[in-house]
Design an enzyme around this catalytic site. Structure first.
Site, PDB file in Angstrom:
ATOM      1  N   SER A 297      41.770  35.219  43.308  1.00  0.00           N
ATOM      2  CA  SER A 297      41.121  36.192  44.201  1.00  0.00           C
ATOM      3  C   SER A 297      40.701  35.570  45.525  1.00  0.00           C
ATOM      4  O   SER A 297      40.768  36.210  46.567  1.00  0.00           O
ATOM      5  CB  SER A 297      39.875  36.771  43.522  1.00  0.00           C
TER       6      SER A 297
ATOM      7  N   GLU B 188      28.871  28.342  38.809  1.00  0.00           N
ATOM      8  CA  GLU B 188      28.682  28.160  40.248  1.00  0.00           C
ATOM      9  C   GLU B 188      27.692  27.043  40.579  1.00  0.00           C
ATOM     10  O   GLU B 188      27.833  26.364  41.594  1.00  0.00           O
ATOM     11  CB  GLU B 188      28.227  29.479  40.895  1.00  0.00           C
TER      12      GLU B 188
ATOM     13  N   PHE C  62      27.740  35.359  43.870  1.00  0.00           N
ATOM     14  CA  PHE C  62      27.523  34.370  42.813  1.00  0.00           C
ATOM     15  C   PHE C  62      27.378  32.959  43.372  1.00  0.00           C
ATOM     16  O   PHE C  62      26.506  32.204  42.948  1.00  0.00           O
ATOM     17  CB  PHE C  62      28.658  34.434  41.789  1.00  0.00           C
TER      18      PHE C  62
ATOM     19  N   HIS D 221      34.717  38.401  48.749  1.00  0.00           N
ATOM     20  CA  HIS D 221      34.252  39.659  48.152  1.00  0.00           C
ATOM     21  C   HIS D 221      32.830  39.980  48.599  1.00  0.00           C
ATOM     22  O   HIS D 221      31.987  40.420  47.830  1.00  0.00           O
ATOM     23  CB  HIS D 221      34.333  39.591  46.623  1.00  0.00           C
TER      24      HIS D 221
ATOM     25  N   ARG E  30      36.889  41.081  50.760  1.00  0.00           N
ATOM     26  CA  ARG E  30      37.984  41.204  49.803  1.00  0.00           C
ATOM     27  C   ARG E  30      39.074  42.085  50.430  1.00  0.00           C
ATOM     28  O   ARG E  30      38.783  42.956  51.218  1.00  0.00           O
ATOM     29  CB  ARG E  30      37.451  41.862  48.538  1.00  0.00           C
TER      30      ARG E  30
END
Lengths: 314, 344
Positions: free
Chosen positions: A34, A55, A80, A106, A164
């Site tokens: 992604s 993370e 995140f 994103h 995104r």
């Protein structure tokens, strides 16, 4: 309007830099498909580190690489990597001024179908408050490619915030921008619209519709929210006497907050902020409809411009 | 009955007239001779003398080692190890008393291990802190900073006079380690982060084909932090055998015993389950610690953890346990503690 993907430009810029910079190391938290760090993984498998869905560890491992002289670029979803690992970013990365590059994809409302859990409305504020961190929010795919290189060249911690999917382009592929220097895209004497990220394109559309109503709007791409180009903000305020900020982020603590801070201390100017009004995101299968629901549209920007013009000093 | 590698090494050294120092680097050879055993990758176990090893050491061993008499190099010349440890303890007591705050108990429990690392194990150069081939150390339990500072100063990283500036405005010795202090590579203080940083440093060393080691010291209370276990998985996943983690198992955390606050046992089994080579030692037994560190240099394929059982507040009878976890000795307590150190 041609749509291009910022994360793909980011991924390709990493590969390009990887060819000449042997110290460049890329890390991801199981979202490389992604974030498009998978391009780098394919090109330089020995310099790609998969940290898994963790993370905090991602940021710590990147820190250790930086301590050892590498230039780590750690990517994951914005909410995140910034939210989960905020204290690691503060205490380990920023406090030691480590040469760690954090990339949050994103961002904003862009993972629209995933809903509020995956959207990121507080990351700019959360990083901006940390000493030493730069915060870069490119307007489109071409400027993402350019600013990725700028980020790698800049010593010290940098946060790059990406959207995104494919987004409207503002710049040609060979655009050249510098971190910390705002880019004026359209000149205009009546009102200044300062925007970041996807909202630059929205601001340009608003400027077009304002022009039909004989209002000349100056549109500034504030791709670097920190360090903020203060003179660009102050000079624009002096030129136009009215300011609107637009961002795909909470109106608290982000671009609108930063511009308000500078203007209220240096050149008090009527101002309105367009952004997410201190609330969470929600699911929408269609991203555009979600932006409309949150008032992140050219119409809303034009409306804000007209409102601020009403209180502008004559 | 002698049961340490060092005992075996000394015996071999004497019999075959090979310098002890040279032998220290040949634990693998000892295993080939079947004198010791530490398992095979990926199933390393704590080092043990084999039956043959026990037989040979029993043949000729005398009562050793004499810890306190062994000499170590400090910036002021050679010193008996026992004296060095006492000196460092005294300095830690004085600096915390002077500062008016600081974590005395946690400093005292890890002090012996820090001294062993800096004076008997690590490759480092106080005159050149940035030497690229040096071994690295991260004090992930950063609240033991006073012990680290006292050791670094004794090793020659900065003048001894600076120690009493601990926690003072403009001092280079902050409450928790920062890179402003010569010899400190990684700032810590927020628990749970050091192991991840060690993983990054170990990965960088592997990329650079560098042979230095990354030592990282964790508290047992610190094992409450989830990030430790994220990093433990990462280190094992990448087979980072250049990491040596040491858990200061002093059995207390701030408000009680580790088992009262949030049970961490079984500690060793946890690390083993995460894919680490686990060794258990007494953290105040110099040769046991050295032996375990030695195994870490030769066992390949997985990261190492030494679970060192220690005593919080070690060295001063009335400070042992959790009483001086947060409090600082008053003038008469300090006097009493210093007297006790001198007596022993």
């Amino acid at each position: 309007m041609k749509l291009k993907s910022p994360v793909e430009y980011f991924g390709r810029a990493l590969v390009e830099r990887g060819a000449t910079d042997p110290d460049l190391v890329v890390l991801d938290a199981d979202v490389s498909a992604s974030t498009k760090t998978e391009f780098f993984k394919e090109a330089y498998p020995d310099r790609f580190i998969e940290v898994g869905i963790s993370e905090q560890d991602l940021v710590g491992v990147a820190s250790g690489l930086a301590v050892s002289g590498k230039t780590p670029v750690a990517a994951a979803f914005a909410t995140f990597i910034v939210g989960r690992a905020w204290e690691q970013l503060l205490n380990t990365v920023a406090r030691q001024n480590l040469n760690v590059k954090i990339v949050g994809t994103h961002s904003g409302l862009s993972p629209s179908a995933d809903g509020g859990s995956h959207q990121s409305i507080a990351d700019i504020a959360a990083v901006r408050v940390m000493p030493r961190f730069s915060v870069v929010v490119p307007a489109d795919a071409p400027s993402t490619g350019c600013l990725t290189g700028e980020m790698i060249d800049r010593r010290g911690p940098v946060y790059l915030r990406l959207s995104r999917g494919a987004t409207p382009t503002v710049y040609p592929d060979d655009v050249e921008l510098s971190i910390g220097r705002a880019e004026t895209i359209t000149e205009g004497g009546d009102v200044t619209v300062i925007a970041a990220g996807n909202m630059v394109h929205v601001a340009l559309q608003a400027a077009e519709s304002l022009r039909e109503e004989k209002v000349e709007a100056k549109v500034v791409d504030m791709h670097t929210v920190k360090p903020l180009d203060q003179s660009a903000v102050i000079e624009s305020a002096k030129e136009t006497g009215a300011v609107v900020t637009v961002e795909e982020h909470s109106v608290l603590g982000g671009l609108g907050g930063a511009v308000s801070e500078i203007l209220s201390e240096n050149y008090p100017t009527p101002l309105r902020r367009i952004g997410v009004m201190d609330r969470f995101g929600m699911s929408s299968r269609n991203y555009q409809r979600l932006l409309e629901r949150y008032g992140l549209t050219p119409e809303a920007v034009a409306e804000a411009a007209k409102k601020v013009l009403k209180v502008k000093k004559k | 009955m002698p049961t340490s590698i060092t005992s075996v090494l000394r015996e071999v050294s004497r019999r075959y007239n090979v310098p002890l120092e040279e032998l220290r680097f040949h634990a693998q050879a000892l295993r080939s001779l079947r004198l010791i055993d530490y398992g095979e990758a990926p199933h390393f176990k704590g080092v043990e003398l084999t039956e043959l090893g026990i037989f040979i050491t029993n043949l000729t061993m005398e009562d050793e080692p004499i810890l306190a008499g062994d000499l170590v190099q400090t910036k002021t010349g050679v010193k008996p190890l026992g004296q060095l440890l006492k000196d460092i303890r005294r300095k830690v007591l004085q600096m915390v008393a002077e500062a008016g705050s600081g974590h005395l108990g946690a400093s005292m429990s890890i002090l012996d291990i820090l001294a062993i690392l800096y004076f008997m194990k690590m490759q480092h150069d106080p005159t050149n802190p940035g030497w690229t081939e040096r071994d690295r150390l991260i004090l992930s339990k950063g609240h033991a900073a006073p012990a680290l500072y006292a050791v670094l100063s004794e090793a020659g990283y900065f003048p001894e006079e600076e120690l009493t500036s601990l926690r003072e405005l403009d001092s280079r010795l902050h409450g928790h380690p920062g890179t402003i202090t010569p010899g400190v590579d990684v700032a810590t203080g927020s628990l749970g982060q050091g192991l991840s940083v060690a993983v990054g440093m170990a990965l960088a060393a592997k990329m650079d084909e560098a042979s230095h080691r990354i030592y990282v010291i964790l508290g047992d209370g610190e094992l409450n932090e989830g990030q430790v276990w994220e990093a433990a998985m990462t280190a094992a996943h990448y087979g980072l055998d250049n990491i040596v983690a040491i858990v200061d198992r002093n059995q207390y955390q701030l408000t009680g015993t580790t088992e009262q606050v949030k049970a961490v046992e079984p500690v060793s089994e946890k690390w083993r389950a995460f894919g680490w080579n686990v060794m258990n030692v007494s953290g105040h037994d110099v040769y046991a610690v050295l032996d375990a560190l030695e195994v870490c240099e030769h066992a390949k394929g997985s990261p190492h953890v030494i679970v060192a059982k220690t005593t919080k507040g070690k060295g001063v009878s009335f400070m042992e346990g959790n009483r001086f976890s947060r409090s600082v000795p008053n003038a008469s307590q300090l006097k009493q503690a210093l007297e006790e150190l001198e007596r022993d």
